[in-house]
Design an enzyme around this catalytic site. Structure first.
Site: not given
Ligand code: TYD
Length: 140
Positions: A51-53
């Site tokens: 749930g991130h980049a």
């Protein structure tokens, strides 16, 4: 960066009746120097990780045991990769939003990262990530 830049890398596998062996050398089997290794384990059924980049970090994810799905998203398109072999690694470059889900019982996800941990390298808000991608596109 696009989800097409994410690819499954087949790692060397020394098959042996005593048990198989796989090895990974930085800059040879992954296109960067490995600065950090971490792993996810004891993931409860139904839980989601990621749930991130990342702005600068790239990484390789390997299902050391069990299986899980990695949803890849470049702000325009999404695709999902199922990992279930310890000799296959999913290479994820910078600026790709990822979500890990569908963990089997006993799954272990090992990650080989190109950078040490730095919270400032993360986009943790999906809308913000998409906005940055849109702005970058409008300048190119
Ligand atoms: P996070 O990267 O959000 O985990 P995931 O993407 O796998 O779901 O990290 C969870 C927490 O662990 C967060 O508080 C930061 C911390 N952390 C470290 O301190 N060092 C690390 O190398 C990593 C990957 C996370």
């Amino acid at each position: 960066m696009s989800i097409d830049d994410c690819r499954v890398i087949e790692l060397p596998k020394i098959s042996d009746p005593r048990g198989n062996l796989t090895f990974i050398e930085g800059e040879t089997h992954v296109p960067y120097d490995i600065k950090r290794v971490y792993y996810l384990y004891d993931v409860p059924g139904g839980a989601e990780r990621g749930g991130h980049a990342h702005k600068n970090l790239h990484q390789l994810m390997i299902a050391m045991s069990g299986s899980f799905d990695v949803v890849l998203d470049d702000g325009k398109r999404r695709r999902s990769v199922h990992l279930n072999r310890s000799y296959l690694g999913l290479y994820v470059p910078t600026m790709i939003w990822r979500e890990l889900n569908n963990f089997s019982s006993g799954a272990v996800c090992m990650v080989l990262a190109s950078e040490k941990y730095d919270e400032a390298d993360y986009y943790r808000d999906y809308d913000e990530f998409c906005e940055v991608v849109r702005d970058a596109d409008s300048f190119s």
